[in-house]
Design a protein around this motif. Sequence first.
Motif, PDB file in Angstrom:
ATOM      1  N   ALA A  12       0.839  -1.184   0.000  1.00 35.69           N
ATOM      2  CA  ALA A  12       0.000   0.000   0.000  1.00 35.69           C
ATOM      3  C   ALA A  12       0.882   1.245   0.000  1.00 35.69           C
ATOM      4  O   ALA A  12       1.914   1.289   0.676  1.00 35.69           O
ATOM      5  CB  ALA A  12      -0.908  -0.015   1.225  1.00 35.69           C
ATOM      6  N   LYS A  13       0.465   2.258  -0.752  1.00 40.12           N
ATOM      7  CA  LYS A  13       1.244   3.487  -0.876  1.00 40.12           C
ATOM      8  C   LYS A  13       0.770   4.517   0.156  1.00 40.12           C
ATOM      9  O   LYS A  13      -0.414   4.819   0.225  1.00 40.12           O
ATOM     10  CB  LYS A  13       1.101   4.051  -2.288  1.00 40.12           C
ATOM     11  N   LEU A  14       1.730   5.057   0.913  1.00 39.19           N
ATOM     12  CA  LEU A  14       1.413   5.985   1.992  1.00 39.19           C
ATOM     13  C   LEU A  14       2.052   7.348   1.753  1.00 39.19           C
ATOM     14  O   LEU A  14       3.169   7.443   1.238  1.00 39.19           O
ATOM     15  CB  LEU A  14       1.909   5.442   3.337  1.00 39.19           C
ATOM     16  N   LEU A  15       1.326   8.404   2.143  1.00 37.18           N
ATOM     17  CA  LEU A  15       1.841   9.770   2.114  1.00 37.18           C
ATOM     18  C   LEU A  15       1.884  10.283   3.549  1.00 37.18           C
ATOM     19  O   LEU A  15       0.870  10.272   4.243  1.00 37.18           O
ATOM     20  CB  LEU A  15       0.943  10.670   1.263  1.00 37.18           C
ATOM     21  N   ASN A  56      -0.398  12.019  -7.918  1.00 38.12           N
ATOM     22  CA  ASN A  56       0.093  10.706  -7.499  1.00 38.12           C
ATOM     23  C   ASN A  56      -1.020   9.897  -6.843  1.00 38.12           C
ATOM     24  O   ASN A  56      -1.795  10.425  -6.043  1.00 38.12           O
ATOM     25  CB  ASN A  56       1.245  10.855  -6.501  1.00 38.12           C
ATOM     26  N   ALA A  57      -1.072   8.616  -7.170  1.00 38.92           N
ATOM     27  CA  ALA A  57      -2.060   7.714  -6.566  1.00 38.92           C
ATOM     28  C   ALA A  57      -1.526   7.223  -5.219  1.00 38.92           C
ATOM     29  O   ALA A  57      -0.400   6.736  -5.130  1.00 38.92           O
ATOM     30  CB  ALA A  57      -2.327   6.531  -7.491  1.00 38.92           C
ATOM     31  N   VAL A  58      -2.335   7.376  -4.177  1.00 32.80           N
ATOM     32  CA  VAL A  58      -1.948   6.985  -2.826  1.00 32.80           C
ATOM     33  C   VAL A  58      -3.100   6.222  -2.181  1.00 32.80           C
ATOM     34  O   VAL A  58      -4.268   6.524  -2.438  1.00 32.80           O
ATOM     35  CB  VAL A  58      -1.604   8.238  -1.976  1.00 32.80           C
ATOM     36  N   ILE A  84     -11.097  13.308  -3.823  1.00 35.84           N
ATOM     37  CA  ILE A  84      -9.898  12.473  -3.948  1.00 35.84           C
ATOM     38  C   ILE A  84     -10.145  11.150  -3.236  1.00 35.84           C
ATOM     39  O   ILE A  84     -10.457  11.130  -2.048  1.00 35.84           O
ATOM     40  CB  ILE A  84      -8.664  13.172  -3.344  1.00 35.84           C
ATOM     41  N   LYS A  85     -10.040  10.064  -3.965  1.00 40.73           N
ATOM     42  CA  LYS A  85     -10.318   8.748  -3.387  1.00 40.73           C
ATOM     43  C   LYS A  85      -9.063   8.212  -2.684  1.00 40.73           C
ATOM     44  O   LYS A  85      -8.178   7.632  -3.311  1.00 40.73           O
ATOM     45  CB  LYS A  85     -10.783   7.779  -4.477  1.00 40.73           C
ATOM     46  N   VAL A  86      -9.018   8.438  -1.381  1.00 42.07           N
ATOM     47  CA  VAL A  86      -7.874   7.987  -0.593  1.00 42.07           C
ATOM     48  C   VAL A  86      -8.332   7.835   0.854  1.00 42.07           C
ATOM     49  O   VAL A  86      -9.202   8.561   1.331  1.00 42.07           O
ATOM     50  CB  VAL A  86      -6.713   9.014  -0.688  1.00 42.07           C
ATOM     51  N   LYS A  87      -7.772   6.870   1.542  1.00 41.48           N
ATOM     52  CA  LYS A  87      -8.065   6.709   2.960  1.00 41.48           C
ATOM     53  C   LYS A  87      -7.216   7.705   3.753  1.00 41.48           C
ATOM     54  O   LYS A  87      -6.110   8.061   3.332  1.00 41.48           O
ATOM     55  CB  LYS A  87      -7.797   5.271   3.405  1.00 41.48           C
ATOM     56  N   THR A  88      -7.750   8.139   4.897  1.00 41.08           N
ATOM     57  CA  THR A  88      -7.062   9.171   5.667  1.00 41.08           C
ATOM     58  C   THR A  88      -6.955   8.786   7.134  1.00 41.08           C
ATOM     59  O   THR A  88      -7.892   8.216   7.714  1.00 41.08           O
ATOM     60  CB  THR A  88      -7.809  10.517   5.561  1.00 41.08           C
TER      61      THR A  88
END
Length: 219
Positions: A12-15, A56-58, A84-88
């Motif tokens: 999984a990609k994390l920011l 960037n896709a995260v 933006i489709k991303v978990k937070t």
Amino acid sequence: MSTIVYTAASPAKLLLVDDHPMLRRGMSDLLSLEGDVKVVGEASDGKQALDFLQNNAVDLVILDHNMPVLTGIETLKEIKARHIKVKTLLFTVSDSGNDVQEALKLGVDGYLLKDMEPDLIIDDIRKILRGELVISPNLASILAQTLRTPSASDIAGNLTIRELEVIQMIAKGLSNKMIANKLDIAESTVKVHVKHILNKTGLRTRVDAAVWTVNNLSK
């Protein structure tokens, strides 16, 4: 939103978003030891994070709350506004019930305090990636104090056995689709149960129901 599937072969990609470089470095070092997650970017404030997400896709954004330019809550609002489709995950020192409540209303997937043990942080990150809602255990009582809820006996007495099953699953962070799969019923039926639960108990939202259940039915 569908559950994210991640493996060591496809981590999984994390920011990481925090205005303290040392904390970002510590988190990055901690996460680098895990094969199923990967830090693909860092930002020192919410604006930088939004700029990064634009290109960037995260899978998961880990946000501090008290940051310059845009706070964690303000960044959550922008993520929602921009669809933006991303978990937070809000990862912060703030144990304010109002902050927790506002973050949950904005659809945050996790709210954790920075004094947690590293192993527990990793476990909760994985739970978020699997589609669960996570909140630091000691925040549940703080959040409950900010909510006006009926008594435990009044709520439990008004619910059917099936509705009690559903509210327990809501408290675990399961979506309607996940509840439907576990109970082997239609997702539309789950929505009806949720509507009945809120109407019967006087609770306003799923968040209210989850907090009440954690404090009254999960002991």
